[in-house]
Design an enzyme around this catalytic site. Sequence first.
Site, PDB file in Angstrom:
ATOM      1  N   TYR A 220       0.797  -1.239   0.000  1.00  0.00           N
ATOM      2  CA  TYR A 220       0.000   0.000   0.000  1.00  0.00           C
ATOM      3  C   TYR A 220       0.825   1.282   0.000  1.00  0.00           C
ATOM      4  O   TYR A 220       0.262   2.363   0.021  1.00  0.00           O
ATOM      5  CB  TYR A 220      -0.977   0.022   1.191  1.00  0.00           C
ATOM      6  CG  TYR A 220      -0.336  -0.256   2.542  1.00  0.00           C
ATOM      7  CD1 TYR A 220       0.425   0.690   3.195  1.00  0.00           C
ATOM      8  CD2 TYR A 220      -0.509  -1.493   3.153  1.00  0.00           C
ATOM      9  CE1 TYR A 220       1.002   0.425   4.424  1.00  0.00           C
ATOM     10  CE2 TYR A 220       0.068  -1.772   4.384  1.00  0.00           C
ATOM     11  CZ  TYR A 220       0.817  -0.807   5.016  1.00  0.00           C
ATOM     12  OH  TYR A 220       1.399  -1.089   6.221  1.00  0.00           O
ATOM     13  N   ARG A 369       7.734  14.353   8.493  1.00  0.00           N
ATOM     14  CA  ARG A 369       8.225  13.431   7.464  1.00  0.00           C
ATOM     15  C   ARG A 369       7.558  13.719   6.119  1.00  0.00           C
ATOM     16  O   ARG A 369       6.347  13.847   6.036  1.00  0.00           O
ATOM     17  CB  ARG A 369       7.931  11.993   7.898  1.00  0.00           C
ATOM     18  CG  ARG A 369       8.582  10.958   7.001  1.00  0.00           C
ATOM     19  CD  ARG A 369       8.344   9.567   7.511  1.00  0.00           C
ATOM     20  NE  ARG A 369       6.964   9.158   7.302  1.00  0.00           N
ATOM     21  CZ  ARG A 369       6.528   7.893   7.402  1.00  0.00           C
ATOM     22  NH1 ARG A 369       7.377   6.936   7.741  1.00  0.00           N
ATOM     23  NH2 ARG A 369       5.270   7.586   7.203  1.00  0.00           N
TER      24      ARG A 369
HETATM   25  C1  LIG Z   1       9.120  -0.915   7.985  1.00  0.00           C
HETATM   26  C2  LIG Z   1       7.673  -1.278   8.094  1.00  0.00           C
HETATM   27  N1  LIG Z   1       7.328  -2.566   8.250  1.00  0.00           N
HETATM   28  C3  LIG Z   1       6.023  -2.926   8.355  1.00  0.00           C
HETATM   29  C4  LIG Z   1       5.026  -1.972   8.301  1.00  0.00           C
HETATM   30  C5  LIG Z   1       3.582  -2.315   8.418  1.00  0.00           C
HETATM   31  O1  LIG Z   1       3.198  -3.595   8.530  1.00  0.00           O
HETATM   32  P1  LIG Z   1       1.666  -3.962   8.334  1.00  0.00           P
HETATM   33  O2  LIG Z   1       1.304  -3.653   6.925  1.00  0.00           O
HETATM   34  O3  LIG Z   1       1.605  -5.368   8.710  1.00  0.00           O
HETATM   35  O4  LIG Z   1       0.858  -3.064   9.241  1.00  0.00           O
HETATM   36  C6  LIG Z   1       5.347  -0.625   8.130  1.00  0.00           C
HETATM   37  C7  LIG Z   1       4.299   0.431   8.075  1.00  0.00           C
HETATM   38  O5  LIG Z   1       3.190   0.330   8.515  1.00  0.00           O
HETATM   39  C8  LIG Z   1       6.695  -0.280   8.034  1.00  0.00           C
HETATM   40  O6  LIG Z   1       7.043   0.997   7.891  1.00  0.00           O
HETATM   41  N1  LIG Z   2      -0.167   1.119   7.774  1.00  0.00           N
HETATM   42  C1  LIG Z   2      -0.574   2.286   8.337  1.00  0.00           C
HETATM   43  C2  LIG Z   2      -1.874   2.410   8.836  1.00  0.00           C
HETATM   44  O1  LIG Z   2      -2.699   1.356   8.769  1.00  0.00           O
HETATM   45  C3  LIG Z   2      -2.278   3.616   9.430  1.00  0.00           C
HETATM   46  C4  LIG Z   2      -1.396   4.666   9.464  1.00  0.00           C
HETATM   47  C5  LIG Z   2      -0.115   4.570   8.981  1.00  0.00           C
HETATM   48  C6  LIG Z   2       0.293   3.363   8.435  1.00  0.00           C
HETATM   49  C7  LIG Z   2       1.669   3.199   7.950  1.00  0.00           C
HETATM   50  O2  LIG Z   2       1.861   2.558   6.980  1.00  0.00           O
HETATM   51  C8  LIG Z   2       2.764   3.805   8.685  1.00  0.00           C
HETATM   52  C9  LIG Z   2       4.046   3.655   7.941  1.00  0.00           C
HETATM   53  N2  LIG Z   2       4.521   2.296   7.871  1.00  0.00           N
HETATM   54  C10 LIG Z   2       5.170   4.486   8.451  1.00  0.00           C
HETATM   55  O3  LIG Z   2       6.249   4.336   7.953  1.00  0.00           O
HETATM   56  O4  LIG Z   2       5.021   5.295   9.323  1.00  0.00           O
END
Ligand SMILES: Cc1ncc(COP(=O)(O)O)c(C=O)c1O
Ligand SMILES: Nc1c(O)cccc1C(=O)C[C@H](N)C(=O)O
Length: 410
Positions: A220, A369
């Site tokens: 995403y 950011r």
């Molecule tokens: C480095 C990293 N790993 C994993 C995730 C997210 O994992 P998930 O999609 O399972 O919420 C994020 C952001 O949400 C991320 O920045």
């Molecule tokens: N996955 C997210 C969500 O469900 C809600 C808000 C933010 C996110 C994010 O992806 C955060 C992201 N990984 C980050 O780098 O901060």
Amino acid sequence: MTPDAFTTLDQKDPLRAFRQYFDLPADVVYLDGNSLGALPKATPARVREVVEEEWGQQLIRSWNTRGWIDLQRRIGDKIGRIIGAEPGETLVADSTSVNLFKLLAGAVKLRPGRTRIISEIGNFPTDLYIAQGLAALLGDGIEVIAVKPEDVESVLDERVAVLMLTHVNYGTGAMYDMAQITERAHDVGALMLWDLAHSAGAVPVELNAAGADLAVGCGYKYLNGGPGAPAFLYVAERHQAQLQPAISGWFGHAAPFAFEGDYRPAGDIMRLAVGTPPVISLAALEIGVDLMLDAPISAIRDKSIRQTELFIELVDQEIPELRGSLASPSDPLRRGSQVCLRHPDAWPIMQALIARGVIGDFRAPDILRFGFTPLYVGYADIWKAVRILRHIMVTGEWRQDAYQAKSKVT
Ligand SMILES: Cc1ncc(COP(=O)(O)O)c(C=O)c1O
Ligand SMILES: Nc1c(O)cccc1C(=O)C[C@H](N)C(=O)O
């Protein structure tokens, strides 16, 4: 530089045509595609087709006639081209968090007698939480050790089963040298697992050339698959026959439709699949991935470097209060596709910016950011974003009460 210079850069931009493929509000400068990518214009029609025709009319026949059963592998192979993998090494499945669990568990089992999972203190929390939860579940003295990035190499020894790092740090944009760190992990016999959440589609990634063992990433963000899009995982071909699936679901079975009573893992990457995949979300993701495949990653990287450099330079020039606030590496070769600035009042400043149509992110405790997604961010957007940020800082607009209250998602 003058605003005209930015317009000229847009006119000469080899990726300029891509912006028209995204549906973005006209009054918004979107600098948050590293958290949630933009909507490709082709996605709604494709989703409608899957819902109304493939599901509505073809019903269950679509698993065969419309190729639903192969989607995870098919889109996985396409993502594989973006991350330097061979066909058959990448699978779309589950969320990044779940994929981390599956691959970490498999990696620890591949290194019996070794008790350490090494990571970085500033890693995205889910990576650390998943490792901690796995260690607690496994027992047997398995421990997670998170150290500062500069100390990673010095804690590598024969006790380490797996080194798990995020290639581009979510909070600072700092980027590891993938080939070099992978080699250090291999020097002590450990496996290397990369989180590519902020890399896939943002910077060139060559997993196989770097000798990486395992990787995960999000659908995403830069792949523009939509909120909660399915994630991906990579297992180097040489490990696939040995990696034990920690979640032994029927989609990972060698013969799912034989409905056998006992689990037998598939012989290939499919063993990392778990249950019935989300077909509608997969269809949306494929549109984003196809768009990304049309754009040469070298052009994306060139534009990203140019944009982040210009943004940093402009902030420095135009906003005295933010001079010297750079929290990202100043060397563009050590930086992903984002720029982070540090300010004690980062939260209300970002809220004031968003209210004026410049959407970036706040990351606790004090980070502003800004993500640069070259497929749809233009050079004129950068000029506009810095002018608005300047206005907010110079007038102190961010001090208004309306910008102080915290919301649930930050
Ligand atoms: C480095 C990293 N790993 C994993 C995730 C997210 O994992 P998930 O999609 O399972 O919420 C994020 C952001 O949400 C991320 O920045
Ligand atoms: N996955 C997210 C969500 O469900 C809600 C808000 C933010 C996110 C994010 O992806 C955060 C992201 N990984 C980050 O780098 O901060």
